[in-house]
Enzyme design. Sequence first.
Site, mmCIF file in Angstrom:
data_model
loop_
_atom_site.group_PDB
_atom_site.id
_atom_site.type_symbol
_atom_site.label_atom_id
_atom_site.label_comp_id
_atom_site.label_asym_id
_atom_site.label_seq_id
_atom_site.Cartn_x
_atom_site.Cartn_y
_atom_site.Cartn_z
ATOM 1 N N GLU A 34 0.833 -1.205 0.000
ATOM 2 C CA GLU A 34 0.000 0.000 0.000
ATOM 3 C C GLU A 34 0.866 1.253 0.000
ATOM 4 O O GLU A 34 1.941 1.290 0.590
ATOM 5 C CB GLU A 34 -0.942 0.044 1.205
ATOM 6 C CG GLU A 34 -0.244 0.321 2.519
ATOM 7 C CD GLU A 34 -1.175 0.848 3.611
ATOM 8 O OE1 GLU A 34 -1.271 2.086 3.754
ATOM 9 O OE2 GLU A 34 -1.766 0.032 4.332
ATOM 10 N N LYS A 123 -8.060 -3.687 10.605
ATOM 11 C CA LYS A 123 -6.745 -3.111 10.888
ATOM 12 C C LYS A 123 -6.785 -2.545 12.307
ATOM 13 O O LYS A 123 -7.372 -1.496 12.541
ATOM 14 C CB LYS A 123 -6.424 -2.012 9.869
ATOM 15 C CG LYS A 123 -5.197 -1.177 10.194
ATOM 16 C CD LYS A 123 -5.063 -0.032 9.201
ATOM 17 C CE LYS A 123 -3.975 0.950 9.624
ATOM 18 N NZ LYS A 123 -3.835 2.057 8.656
#
Length: 204
Positions: A34, A123
Amino acid sequence: MSDRQLIAILRGIEPADAIAICQALISAGITKIEVPLNSPDALQSISLMVQRFAGQAIFGAGTVLNPEQVSAVANTGASMIVSPNYNQAVIHKSKSLGMLSYPGVLTPSECFAAIDAGADGLKIFPASIIGPKGLAAMSVVLPKNIPIFAVGGANADNFSQWMAAGAQGFGIGSALYRPGDSAEQVHASAAKMVLAYDAAVAKC
């Protein structure tokens, strides 16, 4: 493509370095990558990675805060949206575009709200606040089919502790990459992370 649940967070990377750093990560065995949107020209970096390494890794953006940003990331060809917070609209937009959604959560209420909204994984951020003991208490009540990623406070030295507490994966930032790091440095750091992760998986 590796199925390791390790997400490389390339905060601060610039397009000129994107290909070399991405190649270093993939060759070391990390195939979830990412680029946070508060990095310089983040969408360009993501586009370059997707074009060059399509099929070899899963690419996405981090620090995604609204549905408009989700659309912009989707236009690069990326398939993963990572956020620091729970935002139902971001999750819904991500899923409507066929993208993976990993929202940032910290409490049981946020976890279940994110799951109900369609999140593919959770997350836990910043994980250092609750630590493995806090995650162990939370994971008892969370669905086992939703992967938990510890981000912020998880590293090669404590992967096994986090996994024993219920984490399946990790997001790794500065321990893998800092702006200015060479591809060789990143490869060495990534190889260390992969060894530690594989050892933790075998132990758990």
